[in-house]
Design a protein around this motif. Sequence first.
Motif, short mmCIF file in Angstrom:
data_model
loop_
_atom_site.label_atom_id
_atom_site.label_comp_id
_atom_site.label_asym_id
_atom_site.label_seq_id
_atom_site.Cartn_x
_atom_site.Cartn_y
_atom_site.Cartn_z
N ASP A 1 -2.81 -0.16 5.66
CA ASP A 1 -2.98 -0.49 4.24
C ASP A 1 -2.44 0.64 3.37
O ASP A 1 -1.69 0.42 2.42
N PHE A 2 -2.82 1.86 3.74
CA PHE A 2 -2.47 3.03 2.94
C PHE A 2 -0.95 3.19 2.85
O PHE A 2 -0.43 3.60 1.82
N ASN B 1 9.88 2.75 0.64
CA ASN B 1 8.48 2.93 1.02
C ASN B 1 8.38 3.39 2.48
O ASN B 1 7.28 3.60 2.99
N GLY C 1 -7.66 1.15 -0.74
CA GLY C 1 -6.75 1.30 -1.86
C GLY C 1 -6.01 2.61 -1.77
O GLY C 1 -5.43 2.95 -0.74
N ASN C 2 -6.08 3.41 -2.81
CA ASN C 2 -5.36 4.67 -2.85
C ASN C 2 -6.21 5.87 -2.45
O ASN C 2 -5.76 7.01 -2.55
N TYR D 1 -5.46 -6.28 3.86
CA TYR D 1 -4.95 -5.43 2.78
C TYR D 1 -5.97 -5.40 1.64
O TYR D 1 -6.42 -6.45 1.18
N GLY D 2 -6.36 -4.21 1.23
CA GLY D 2 -7.33 -4.07 0.15
C GLY D 2 -8.76 -3.87 0.63
O GLY D 2 -9.64 -3.50 -0.14
N ARG E 1 0.88 0.58 0.37
CA ARG E 1 0.56 0.61 -1.07
C ARG E 1 1.80 0.69 -1.95
O ARG E 1 1.86 0.11 -3.03
N GLU F 1 3.61 -2.66 -2.90
CA GLU F 1 3.02 -3.39 -4.04
C GLU F 1 3.42 -2.72 -5.36
O GLU F 1 3.84 -3.39 -6.30
N LYS F 2 3.31 -1.40 -5.38
CA LYS F 2 3.63 -0.69 -6.63
C LYS F 2 5.09 -0.88 -7.04
O LYS F 2 5.40 -1.03 -8.22
#
Lengths: 142, 203
Positions: free
Chosen positions: A79-80, A129, B181-182, B150-151, A83, A86-87
Amino acid sequence: MKRILISVFLLPSLALAGEHQMKHDKHHSHDGPENHENHLHKMVDGQEFQLDEERYNKFVADLSTAQIAILSVQGMVCDFCARGIEKTFKKDEGYQNIDVDLSNGKVLIAYDMAVRLDRSDIEKKILSNGQNLVDMQILTIP
Amino acid sequence: MGIRFFILPAILTFALTTALSARPVSYTGGSTVMYFSDELKESVYYHYSPSYRYSLGLEWLKDKVQNKNYAYLRYTHLLNRKNTQTSQRNLYFQSGISSEGIDRNFIGLHGDWETRRLFTSFGLKHVQTDVKDYTEEYIQLGLAPYLGDYGDLHTWILFKAKRNSLTNEWNSYPVLKLFKGNFMVELGYDENDEWDAHLMYRF
């Protein structure tokens, strides 16, 4: 003091981890792409590809007219690390929605119909990315 | 409710203890703030990645070996990356020059390989100081007890073994890594009553 702070932080996090596990187990009886029970098979230009049906339906639920870029991405293992994808795509002109499917290595991006989708541009954005685009298909919602 | 329950303690911890990391290079245009604490140092590190291949940053640290504060200008380069559908492998070169002088510096290698279920990494670092040079090395093996979407909140349970040439002893202990998340937090606690704490925020 440090231990108290860490305990305060860890306990709710661990509780949430258990909660997510229960939710995940309820909705998915599998980890990877090998289980086909909940997959939607689409044909584009004579080529078949798989999508998680529940996931796809949720993604398109709020879309009216759009074109959807379906990307197969290598290296999207956490997930990390995903990111930035998406951005990056959220800044695109005509962007409507994005979904990152870590289990199947797929990214779905919905754009306005007027946008001209360029594979090399998308490939560069995925690479920026740190991942690799290996396949791209476009679906339209008329 | 759930998200606030997680993020607020994270911000609180971040703010009160200063702050930390996983990947030493971010995506192109990405910034990262980290807090790191172990028996050798306590530091805050900011880096920016003009490309996914390298990052430039500043690290402010309290050196527990020399008992003083200084900063590093840091450069990290992705030497090699291999992406597959189910895994990613990375090898990084790391370096830093101290604000105390160009002859106080460090160089190192960091490597990792991970799937959604398994994680392994190693690190090797040589530090030159005005008192005594030393090396640090570590290996980590980890398992994700569940595969989040995801998330979601993601959890890793890791085993870490590390050694520095000052004590010349291997020290092994469990580490818990959480990210959502971040935000990421990594905490380890060894038999010598020492905490390893890493916090990271990427933006």
